[in-house]
Motif scaffolding. Sequence first.
Motif: not given
Length: 274
Positions: A48-53, A94-97, A60-65, A70-75
């Motif tokens: 949780p809290g990690m920033r992931v690109l 309801g994902s924040t990605a 979104g098969n990896t971005a959504l997981p 809990g990661a902050d994701v940008i795809g």
Amino acid sequence: MESTQMTPEMRSLKERMRTTWMAGDFGVIAKETEGPGREFVSGLGIRPGMRVLDVACGTGNTALPESRLGADVIGVDIASNLIEQAQARAASEGSTAKFEVGDAEDLQFENGSFDAVVTMFGAMFAPRPDVVMSEFKRVCKSGGLIAMANWTPQSFPAQMFKLGSKYVPPPPGLQPPVLWGDEETVKQRFSNGISDLDLERIKVIFHFDMSPPEVVEHFCKYFGPTQVAFSKLDEAGQTALRRDMEELFTSSNIATDGSTEHEMEYLQVKAIKE
């Protein structure tokens, strides 16, 4: 960065690649990699809290997981229709990605912006691996993770790509994408600016509830590279390519109940930036 500058020829090539991946409906094909995507992400230590690109994120098969952890994701992906599908999937759960159009060779983010840079069966297809590597290291923070899942040269997808190249040769000078799945090549590409590198071959099973000839038609309808390859051939060429595809899908089929099942292999890459 200077390395991201493109010649007119390279710009034209990348536009053709974008058109190829937007053809058909890759979202249908991508359903087969949802399970492997979740498994890949589960072993990356995302917290949780990690920033992931997530680069070349597709639907979104990896971005959504990653977001579910809990990661902050940008795809990012070059194909706008796949970004739209990823956005719809994120909204439905309801994902924040967040998802946006972007190029693995020209990432529009500041240096050291992310705790992890991840790609699965995506950035390996970018035409300039040296630029991809440079961009990944640039946007990843010191001590951060660069993770890739790349089809190996011995894998079934590699055989598909080789067959397609027989009928529609790639532009001269391009390195085969599956070199990203070769250990020695990856070691060379990650030789600078990396403090730790872990490589592991992973096997996954793809199953289709249809016969091999029906799977070939499935790919012709939905898989952009196959659809584009057929569009470039005359009737005789299309007949020959379909015959060879059916032979490949049949000879590699491990199912015995009339369905189609293939064992796939990818190289899992985990690199820590210095």
